[in-house]
Design a protein around this motif. Structure first.
Motif, PDB file in Angstrom:
ATOM      1  N   GLU A 115       0.812  -1.221   0.000  1.00  0.00           N
ATOM      2  CA  GLU A 115       0.000   0.000   0.000  1.00  0.00           C
ATOM      3  C   GLU A 115       0.846   1.272   0.000  1.00  0.00           C
ATOM      4  N   GLY A 116       2.177   1.147  -0.114  1.00  0.00           N
ATOM      5  CA  GLY A 116       3.077   2.310  -0.054  1.00  0.00           C
ATOM      6  C   GLY A 116       2.756   3.371  -1.091  1.00  0.00           C
ATOM      7  N   ALA A 117       2.499   2.956  -2.324  1.00  0.00           N
ATOM      8  CA  ALA A 117       2.207   3.907  -3.398  1.00  0.00           C
ATOM      9  C   ALA A 117       0.893   4.645  -3.116  1.00  0.00           C
ATOM     10  N   LYS A 118      -0.112   3.911  -2.629  1.00  0.00           N
ATOM     11  CA  LYS A 118      -1.412   4.503  -2.289  1.00  0.00           C
ATOM     12  C   LYS A 118      -1.257   5.550  -1.180  1.00  0.00           C
ATOM     13  N   ALA A 119      -0.431   5.211  -0.180  1.00  0.00           N
ATOM     14  CA  ALA A 119      -0.197   6.103   0.948  1.00  0.00           C
ATOM     15  C   ALA A 119       0.479   7.394   0.476  1.00  0.00           C
ATOM     16  N   LYS A 120       1.434   7.260  -0.430  1.00  0.00           N
ATOM     17  CA  LYS A 120       2.151   8.426  -0.952  1.00  0.00           C
ATOM     18  C   LYS A 120       1.194   9.346  -1.706  1.00  0.00           C
ATOM     19  N   VAL A 121       0.317   8.763  -2.530  1.00  0.00           N
ATOM     20  CA  VAL A 121      -0.676   9.552  -3.282  1.00  0.00           C
ATOM     21  C   VAL A 121      -1.612  10.277  -2.312  1.00  0.00           C
ATOM     22  N   LEU A 122      -2.039   9.583  -1.256  1.00  0.00           N
ATOM     23  CA  LEU A 122      -2.932  10.176  -0.252  1.00  0.00           C
ATOM     24  C   LEU A 122      -2.258  11.370   0.435  1.00  0.00           C
ATOM     25  N   LEU A 123      -0.999  11.209   0.829  1.00  0.00           N
ATOM     26  CA  LEU A 123      -0.270  12.297   1.491  1.00  0.00           C
ATOM     27  C   LEU A 123      -0.059  13.482   0.554  1.00  0.00           C
ATOM     28  N   GLU A 124       0.249  13.209  -0.717  1.00  0.00           N
ATOM     29  CA  GLU A 124       0.428  14.297  -1.683  1.00  0.00           C
ATOM     30  C   GLU A 124      -0.868  15.070  -1.872  1.00  0.00           C
ATOM     31  N   GLU A 125      -1.995  14.361  -1.870  1.00  0.00           N
ATOM     32  CA  GLU A 125      -3.305  15.005  -2.001  1.00  0.00           C
ATOM     33  C   GLU A 125      -3.585  15.901  -0.783  1.00  0.00           C
ATOM     34  N   LEU A 126      -3.269  15.397   0.411  1.00  0.00           N
ATOM     35  CA  LEU A 126      -3.472  16.170   1.639  1.00  0.00           C
ATOM     36  C   LEU A 126      -2.588  17.423   1.659  1.00  0.00           C
ATOM     37  N   ILE A 127      -1.330  17.260   1.254  1.00  0.00           N
ATOM     38  CA  ILE A 127      -0.401  18.401   1.199  1.00  0.00           C
ATOM     39  C   ILE A 127      -0.959  19.466   0.260  1.00  0.00           C
ATOM     40  N   GLN A 128      -1.469  19.034  -0.882  1.00  0.00           N
ATOM     41  CA  GLN A 128      -2.048  19.959  -1.871  1.00  0.00           C
ATOM     42  C   GLN A 128      -3.256  20.685  -1.278  1.00  0.00           C
ATOM     43  N   ASP A 129      -4.128  19.948  -0.560  1.00  0.00           N
ATOM     44  CA  ASP A 129      -5.327  20.556   0.023  1.00  0.00           C
ATOM     45  C   ASP A 129      -5.000  21.529   1.152  1.00  0.00           C
ATOM     46  N   LEU A 130      -3.865  21.326   1.834  1.00  0.00           N
ATOM     47  CA  LEU A 130      -3.509  22.153   2.988  1.00  0.00           C
ATOM     48  C   LEU A 130      -2.437  23.194   2.667  1.00  0.00           C
ATOM     49  N   LYS A 131      -2.117  23.387   1.373  1.00  0.00           N
ATOM     50  CA  LYS A 131      -0.986  24.248   1.021  1.00  0.00           C
ATOM     51  C   LYS A 131      -1.174  25.715   1.421  1.00  0.00           C
ATOM     52  N   GLU A 132      -2.410  26.187   1.557  1.00  0.00           N
ATOM     53  CA  GLU A 132      -2.589  27.599   1.929  1.00  0.00           C
ATOM     54  C   GLU A 132      -2.396  27.857   3.417  1.00  0.00           C
ATOM     55  N   VAL A 133      -2.466  26.814   4.260  1.00  0.00           N
ATOM     56  CA  VAL A 133      -2.262  26.995   5.703  1.00  0.00           C
ATOM     57  C   VAL A 133      -0.987  26.326   6.206  1.00  0.00           C
ATOM     58  N   GLY A 134      -0.464  25.353   5.440  1.00  0.00           N
ATOM     59  CA  GLY A 134       0.716  24.622   5.892  1.00  0.00           C
ATOM     60  C   GLY A 134       1.776  24.513   4.824  1.00  0.00           C
ATOM     61  N   ILE A 135       3.005  24.399   5.271  1.00  0.00           N
ATOM     62  CA  ILE A 135       4.139  24.274   4.363  1.00  0.00           C
ATOM     63  C   ILE A 135       4.895  22.994   4.728  1.00  0.00           C
ATOM     64  N   LYS A 136       5.308  22.245   3.726  1.00  0.00           N
ATOM     65  CA  LYS A 136       5.949  20.951   3.937  1.00  0.00           C
ATOM     66  C   LYS A 136       7.323  21.153   4.580  1.00  0.00           C
ATOM     67  N   LYS A 137       7.536  20.525   5.739  1.00  0.00           N
ATOM     68  CA  LYS A 137       8.842  20.619   6.408  1.00  0.00           C
ATOM     69  C   LYS A 137       9.741  19.480   5.957  1.00  0.00           C
ATOM     70  N   THR A 138       9.149  18.280   5.852  1.00  0.00           N
ATOM     71  CA  THR A 138       9.916  17.121   5.406  1.00  0.00           C
ATOM     72  C   THR A 138       9.272  16.560   4.148  1.00  0.00           C
ATOM     73  N   GLY A 139      10.033  15.805   3.410  1.00  0.00           N
ATOM     74  CA  GLY A 139       9.462  15.115   2.261  1.00  0.00           C
ATOM     75  C   GLY A 139       8.650  13.937   2.779  1.00  0.00           C
ATOM     76  N   ILE A 140       7.973  13.250   1.888  1.00  0.00           N
ATOM     77  CA  ILE A 140       7.206  12.071   2.291  1.00  0.00           C
ATOM     78  C   ILE A 140       8.201  10.952   2.584  1.00  0.00           C
ATOM     79  N   GLN A 141       8.155  10.454   3.813  1.00  0.00           N
ATOM     80  CA  GLN A 141       9.091   9.421   4.241  1.00  0.00           C
ATOM     81  C   GLN A 141       8.368   8.075   4.319  1.00  0.00           C
TER      82      GLN A 141
END
Length: 161
Positions: free
Chosen positions: A122-148
């Protein structure tokens, strides 16, 4: 501003470097004169530092003193890291709930760790989910770390803007 402020009659210096209510520099004046001005304007005379001579003092309304103390306390507190856990097979409603929760935490000044529990491939699915969340939260949050991706989880940390 120091935690233990010296104000009004407790100021023992013969003269003070005075700053007015609106931040204007009033120069070095005798302490008695500064106290009279403070009484006339119905404000407090507050010493802002004891480490210089003459000590710098400000004319401040008592409500402003409390407000500044509260602001200083808020700034002293470090941002907390809150963890939000998800699964790769998340439903739309649950996704919206987690996104809203992360949004509130970021707006409150906290950092958010988005953690997706992974089983098997499920690693690929998890990465897609996190990227989607980062995109949705980009106006209030900034990525500190990459997806680990590590073993049983995928994680990313967002800091408030």
């Amino acid at each position: 501003m120091c935690e233990y402020m010296i104000k009004n009659e407790k100021i023992k210096a013969a003269e003070v470097e005075l700053t007015g209510i609106h931040g204007e520099n009033l120069g070095v004046v005798p302490t008695t004169e500064a106290l009279e001005l403070a009484r006339k304007l119905k404000v407090d005379l507050v010493c802002t530092s004891l480490f210089s001579s003459p000590p710098p003092c400000r004319l401040i309304s008592s409500g402003t003193v409390k407000e500044e103390r509260q602001q200083a306390r808020k700034k002293e507190q470090p941002a907390k890291l809150k963890e939000i856990r998800l699964t790769p097979n998340i439903e739309e409603h649950d996704y919206d709930t987690k996104r809203t929760q992360a949004d509130k935490l970021l707006r409150a000044g906290n950092s958010v760790a988005l953690v997706v529990r992974v089983q098997g491939k499920e690693g690929a699915k998890a990465k897609v989910l996190l990227e989607e969340l980062i995109q949705d939260l980009k106006e209030v949050g900034i990525k500190k770390t990459g997806i680990q991706l590590s073993g049983k989880q995928a994680m990313v940390q967002l800091d408030p803007r």
